[in-house]
Design a protein around this motif. Structure first.
Motif, PDB file in Angstrom:
ATOM      1  N   GLN A 195     -17.590  44.138 -13.745  1.00 41.75           N
ATOM      2  CA  GLN A 195     -17.109  43.811 -12.406  1.00 41.75           C
ATOM      3  C   GLN A 195     -17.270  42.323 -12.110  1.00 41.75           C
ATOM      4  OE1 GLN A 195     -14.949  45.368 -11.603  1.00 41.75           O
ATOM      5  NE2 GLN A 195     -15.230  46.897 -10.026  1.00 41.75           N
ATOM      6  N   ARG A 196     -18.267  41.685 -12.707  1.00 42.45           N
ATOM      7  CA  ARG A 196     -18.395  40.232 -12.525  1.00 42.45           C
ATOM      8  C   ARG A 196     -17.267  39.498 -13.257  1.00 42.45           C
ATOM      9  NH1 ARG A 196     -24.149  38.582 -14.057  1.00 42.45           N
ATOM     10  NH2 ARG A 196     -24.565  40.737 -14.638  1.00 42.45           N
ATOM     11  N   VAL A 197     -16.857  40.020 -14.417  1.00 37.02           N
ATOM     12  CA  VAL A 197     -15.697  39.443 -15.109  1.00 37.02           C
ATOM     13  C   VAL A 197     -14.456  39.585 -14.227  1.00 37.02           C
ATOM     14  CG1 VAL A 197     -14.153  39.638 -17.104  1.00 37.02           C
ATOM     15  CG2 VAL A 197     -16.624  39.888 -17.416  1.00 37.02           C
ATOM     16  N   SER A 198     -14.317  40.755 -13.633  1.00 42.65           N
ATOM     17  CA  SER A 198     -13.169  41.025 -12.773  1.00 42.65           C
ATOM     18  C   SER A 198     -13.152  40.073 -11.565  1.00 42.65           C
ATOM     19  CB  SER A 198     -13.261  42.488 -12.328  1.00 42.65           C
ATOM     20  OG  SER A 198     -12.151  42.864 -11.604  1.00 42.65           O
ATOM     21  N   LEU A 199     -14.333  39.816 -10.999  1.00 43.89           N
ATOM     22  CA  LEU A 199     -14.462  38.864  -9.885  1.00 43.89           C
ATOM     23  C   LEU A 199     -14.088  37.450 -10.329  1.00 43.89           C
ATOM     24  CD1 LEU A 199     -17.852  39.395  -8.009  1.00 43.89           C
ATOM     25  CD2 LEU A 199     -15.654  38.824  -6.959  1.00 43.89           C
ATOM     26  N   ALA A 200     -14.603  37.050 -11.494  1.00 42.53           N
ATOM     27  CA  ALA A 200     -14.307  35.706 -12.004  1.00 42.53           C
ATOM     28  C   ALA A 200     -12.800  35.549 -12.220  1.00 42.53           C
ATOM     29  CB  ALA A 200     -15.065  35.459 -13.312  1.00 42.53           C
ATOM     30  N   ARG A 201     -12.180  36.576 -12.760  1.00 41.26           N
ATOM     31  CA  ARG A 201     -10.736  36.536 -13.006  1.00 41.26           C
ATOM     32  C   ARG A 201      -9.968  36.420 -11.683  1.00 41.26           C
ATOM     33  NH1 ARG A 201      -8.135  41.703 -15.802  1.00 41.26           N
ATOM     34  NH2 ARG A 201      -9.009  42.544 -13.889  1.00 41.26           N
ATOM     35  N   ALA A 202     -10.414  37.192 -10.682  1.00 37.74           N
ATOM     36  CA  ALA A 202      -9.717  37.171  -9.391  1.00 37.74           C
ATOM     37  C   ALA A 202      -9.843  35.816  -8.697  1.00 37.74           C
ATOM     38  CB  ALA A 202     -10.270  38.272  -8.490  1.00 37.74           C
ATOM     39  N   LEU A 203     -10.968  35.127  -8.943  1.00 38.73           N
ATOM     40  CA  LEU A 203     -11.232  33.869  -8.229  1.00 38.73           C
ATOM     41  C   LEU A 203     -10.775  32.639  -9.005  1.00 38.73           C
ATOM     42  CD1 LEU A 203     -14.781  34.740  -6.870  1.00 38.73           C
ATOM     43  CD2 LEU A 203     -12.719  34.342  -5.490  1.00 38.73           C
ATOM     44  N   LEU A 204     -10.353  32.820 -10.252  1.00 42.44           N
ATOM     45  CA  LEU A 204     -10.129  31.662 -11.127  1.00 42.44           C
ATOM     46  C   LEU A 204      -9.083  30.700 -10.587  1.00 42.44           C
ATOM     47  CD1 LEU A 204     -11.280  30.598 -13.808  1.00 42.44           C
ATOM     48  CD2 LEU A 204      -9.083  31.197 -14.795  1.00 42.44           C
ATOM     49  N   ARG A 205      -8.023  31.230  -9.987  1.00 40.01           N
ATOM     50  CA  ARG A 205      -6.969  30.348  -9.491  1.00 40.01           C
ATOM     51  C   ARG A 205      -7.216  29.921  -8.052  1.00 40.01           C
ATOM     52  NH1 ARG A 205      -1.371  32.834 -11.130  1.00 40.01           N
ATOM     53  NH2 ARG A 205      -0.636  30.763 -10.530  1.00 40.01           N
ATOM     54  N   ARG A 206      -8.488  30.043  -7.605  1.00 36.26           N
ATOM     55  CA  ARG A 206      -8.896  29.620  -6.267  1.00 36.26           C
ATOM     56  C   ARG A 206      -7.984  30.212  -5.183  1.00 36.26           C
ATOM     57  NH1 ARG A 206     -13.514  26.300  -7.630  1.00 36.26           N
ATOM     58  NH2 ARG A 206     -13.321  26.533  -9.857  1.00 36.26           N
ATOM     59  N   PRO A 207      -7.912  31.551  -5.114  1.00 31.91           N
ATOM     60  CA  PRO A 207      -7.086  32.168  -4.078  1.00 31.91           C
ATOM     61  C   PRO A 207      -7.646  31.850  -2.693  1.00 31.91           C
ATOM     62  CG  PRO A 207      -8.553  33.796  -5.021  1.00 31.91           C
ATOM     63  CD  PRO A 207      -8.703  32.544  -5.858  1.00 31.91           C
ATOM     64  N   ARG A 208      -6.799  31.890  -1.689  1.00 30.72           N
ATOM     65  CA  ARG A 208      -7.266  31.677  -0.328  1.00 30.72           C
ATOM     66  C   ARG A 208      -7.684  32.988   0.333  1.00 30.72           C
ATOM     67  NH1 ARG A 208      -2.683  28.932   2.293  1.00 30.72           N
ATOM     68  NH2 ARG A 208      -1.520  29.312   0.393  1.00 30.72           N
ATOM     69  N   VAL A 209      -7.301  34.099  -0.310  1.00 35.25           N
ATOM     70  CA  VAL A 209      -7.685  35.423   0.181  1.00 35.25           C
ATOM     71  C   VAL A 209      -8.222  36.236  -0.995  1.00 35.25           C
ATOM     72  CG1 VAL A 209      -6.879  37.528   1.327  1.00 35.25           C
ATOM     73  CG2 VAL A 209      -5.821  35.323   1.904  1.00 35.25           C
ATOM     74  N   LEU A 210      -9.391  36.886  -0.792  1.00 36.58           N
ATOM     75  CA  LEU A 210      -9.970  37.757  -1.825  1.00 36.58           C
ATOM     76  C   LEU A 210      -9.977  39.190  -1.309  1.00 36.58           C
ATOM     77  CD1 LEU A 210     -11.491  38.161  -4.528  1.00 36.58           C
ATOM     78  CD2 LEU A 210     -13.618  37.701  -3.281  1.00 36.58           C
ATOM     79  N   LEU A 211      -9.368  40.097  -2.092  1.00 33.72           N
ATOM     80  CA  LEU A 211      -9.294  41.505  -1.723  1.00 33.72           C
ATOM     81  C   LEU A 211     -10.124  42.308  -2.700  1.00 33.72           C
ATOM     82  CD1 LEU A 211      -5.396  41.662  -1.341  1.00 33.72           C
ATOM     83  CD2 LEU A 211      -7.073  41.281   0.491  1.00 33.72           C
ATOM     84  N   LEU A 212     -11.029  43.146  -2.189  1.00 33.25           N
ATOM     85  CA  LEU A 212     -11.879  43.957  -3.054  1.00 33.25           C
ATOM     86  C   LEU A 212     -11.728  45.422  -2.653  1.00 33.25           C
ATOM     87  CD1 LEU A 212     -14.291  41.410  -1.943  1.00 33.25           C
ATOM     88  CD2 LEU A 212     -14.466  41.832  -4.377  1.00 33.25           C
ATOM     89  N   ASP A 213     -11.321  46.261  -3.614  1.00 32.37           N
ATOM     90  CA  ASP A 213     -11.099  47.676  -3.320  1.00 32.37           C
ATOM     91  C   ASP A 213     -12.218  48.515  -3.919  1.00 32.37           C
ATOM     92  OD1 ASP A 213     -10.131  50.109  -2.618  1.00 32.37           O
ATOM     93  OD2 ASP A 213      -8.166  49.870  -3.570  1.00 32.37           O
TER      94      ASP A 213
END
Ligand code: ADP
Ligand code: ADP
Length: 225
Positions: A140-158
């Motif tokens: 799940q930390r890998v998944s978080l890192a992947r989601a944040l890598l492109r510096r999104p302005r919105v983070l969605l966690l399901d």
């Protein structure tokens, strides 16, 4: 961080109305929990925000831009799901860097960004591992890192931690909170667990049968009968 405004959102699956006229506002840099029982439309709402589900009616604006026409990869949004869905044949670093690579980033830039993000999620030394060599929390930390890598302005966690042990879940919530504070990303955290919502978020929005039935600070929502 971005402002998110959802208006009159409707999503139907055949005769089921999954989302039934939902309004949702996320202030820039806020941390909101979307709370409600199974089947109330939480995941469907997130899928619409992420661009994975087309609504039947309503609007979604991110910083005053109507995003319903733009494909997932063009939205400033990162998504973490209950199951991380990592590529089994790629190592951790390649999994995390995948989105940047697809966007045409140089190898050097990808490596630098991946290294920075792996450090932020405390996986500094695991870049060369394969997904099957990771624990659930590490995945799940890998998944978080992947989601944040492109510096999104919105983070969605399901329901990102629902499959982890309670102790690890606390730890991971702390990590998400810290990343939110460091990166200042507007965060929407879906859960069916009221204690988790109250623990992690500054604001809780309660859904039932596809509609918002309550919203407020954790204290307000917790003390409500
Ligand atoms: P939650 O995330 O709160 O558990 P969902 O958004 O997954 O709720 O589902 C809301 C409703 O829509 C449920 O009744 C669910 O069965 C239905 N639903 C969700 N996705 C689909 C789908 N792809 N096809 C048919 N029905 C669906
Ligand atoms: P390839 O020959 O497949 O292009 P490299 O020789 O470039 O792979 O990669 C060598 C090592 O570098 C691998 O063990 C891999 O884990 C690591 N690596 C690959 N991509 C990254 C990245 N984006 N950031 C950090 N390390 C990486």
């Amino acid at each position: 961080a971005a402002r998110v405004a959802v208006r009159d959102l409707v999503v139907r699956f055949g005769s089921t109305t999954a989302v039934d006229g939902l309004d949702l506002d996320l202030e820039p840099g806020s941390f909101t929990a979307l709370l409600g029982p199974s089947g109330c439309g939480k995941s469907t709402t997130l899928a619409v925000l992420a661009g994975l589900q087309r609504p039947d009616a309503g609007s979604v604006r991110i910083d005053d831009v109507d995003v319903l026409g733009s494909p997932p990869e063009h939205r400033p949004v990162g998504l973490v799901l209950q199951k991380p869905l990592l590529f089994p044949h790629l190592d951790v670093a390649r999994n995390v860097g995948f989105g940047l690579r697809m966007a045409g980033a140089s190898r050097a830039h990808e490596r630098a960004e991946v290294r920075d993000m792996l450090r932020r999620v405390r996986l500094d030394d695991l870049g060369a591992r394969r997904p099957h060599e990771l624990s659930g929390g590490q995945e799940q930390r890998v998944s978080l890192a992947r989601a944040l890598l492109r510096r999104p302005r919105v983070l969605l966690l399901d329901e990102p931690f629902s499959q982890l042990d309670p102790e690890l879940r606390d730890d991971m919530r702390g990590l998400v909170r810290r990343l939110h504070d460091e990166l200042g990303v507007t965060t929407l955290f879906v859960t069916h667990d009221r204690d988790e919502a109250v623990d992690v978020a500054d604001r809780v929005v309660v859904l039932d049968e596809g509609r918002v039935v309550g919203a407020g600070t954790p204290e307000e929502v917790y003390t409500r009968p």
